[in-house]
Design an enzyme around this catalytic site. Structure first.
Site, PDB file in Angstrom:
ATOM      1  N   ARG A  36       0.860  -1.176   0.000  1.00 53.16           N
ATOM      2  CA  ARG A  36       0.000   0.000   0.000  1.00 53.16           C
ATOM      3  C   ARG A  36       0.901   1.232   0.000  1.00 53.16           C
ATOM      4  NH1 ARG A  36      -2.055   3.570   3.819  1.00 53.16           N
ATOM      5  NH2 ARG A  36      -4.201   4.298   3.486  1.00 53.16           N
ATOM      6  N   SER A 105     -12.563  -4.225   0.463  1.00 50.29           N
ATOM      7  CA  SER A 105     -12.910  -3.628   1.749  1.00 50.29           C
ATOM      8  C   SER A 105     -14.417  -3.451   1.826  1.00 50.29           C
ATOM      9  CB  SER A 105     -12.235  -2.264   1.906  1.00 50.29           C
ATOM     10  OG  SER A 105     -10.838  -2.403   2.028  1.00 50.29           O
ATOM     11  N   LYS A 135      -6.226   5.165   9.808  1.00 53.14           N
ATOM     12  CA  LYS A 135      -7.467   5.723   9.268  1.00 53.14           C
ATOM     13  C   LYS A 135      -8.394   6.093  10.430  1.00 53.14           C
ATOM     14  CE  LYS A 135      -7.560   3.541   4.693  1.00 53.14           C
ATOM     15  NZ  LYS A 135      -8.402   2.774   3.740  1.00 53.14           N
TER      16      LYS A 135
END
Length: 205
Positions: A36, A105, A135
């Site tokens: 990522r 997700s 997050k």
């Protein structure tokens, strides 16, 4: 096999350090890695992805690319993970073919996870299970949801968000197959030892 610690790479610009940290996680027994990268340009991402793939191949581990089907296909990665707003899941499955991994997700939405299964997802991720520094505004998902997903869905379940070696046991008893971890793994004093600890907890469950 989609089970165990799922290492999500941290946001760092030092490529050498990134590879070193992922190698440490692999040394500790991690066999699932997601690349990522929200910081670097496309040529750098491709270089890093190729190096990570080489590391994973040497360790007989799986490399998933976050949000970039084209990059995954370019380097021959094992699959892709797409967020809830990161493209058409069925189109991604078509592009990847039947054998590569497609993760999605689904946050706290079991109905959306059922749609992902119908679109050809290989696994679905729920979270944030706990407050997450990565997050902080992510919707929260409950342990009860993780348990329901485990019983109702025919594919592996991944939990993400604020997971540590101290709280992971409460997740494992729900039946989740994978736990995706960034901070508690890559900020550990000894990454290899932390990865081994996560894997041991899976083995004991």
């Amino acid at each position: 096999m989609l089970r165990g610690l799922y290492a999500i790479t941290p946001d760092i610009t030092d490529t050498h350090l990134l590879i070193e940290q992922v190698q440490a996680a692999l040394t500790g027994g991690c066999r699932l890695v997601q690349y990522r990268d929200k910081l670097t340009d496309a040529p750098t991402r491709r270089l890093r992805a190729q190096q990570l793939l080489d590391c994973c191949r040497s360790a007989n581990a799986t490399l998933i690319i976050n949000d970039d089907v084209e990059l995954a296909l370019q380097i021959g990665a094992d699959g892709v993970h797409l967020g809830g707003e990161d493209g058409d899941w069925a189109a991604a499955r078509s592009a990847l073919g039947p054998n590569r991994i497609l993760g999605t997700s689904c946050y706290a939405d079991l109905a959306n996870a059922e749609k992902a299964v119908a679109a050809g997802a290989s696994y679905v991720a729920f979270g944030a299970m706990f407050p997450s520094a990565t997050k902080p505004n992510a919707p929260s998902a409950s342990l009860e949801l993780a348990g329901r997903a485990h019983h109702q869905l025919p594919i592996p379940i991944c939990a993400i968000g604020g997971i540590t070696v101290d709280n992971v046991a409460s997740l494992l008893i729900t039946g989740v197959d994978m736990v995706a971890v960034i901070t508690n793994l890559f900020l550990a004093p000894n990454i290899a030892a932390r990865a081994a600890e996560f894997q041991r907890l899976f083995q004991e469950t």
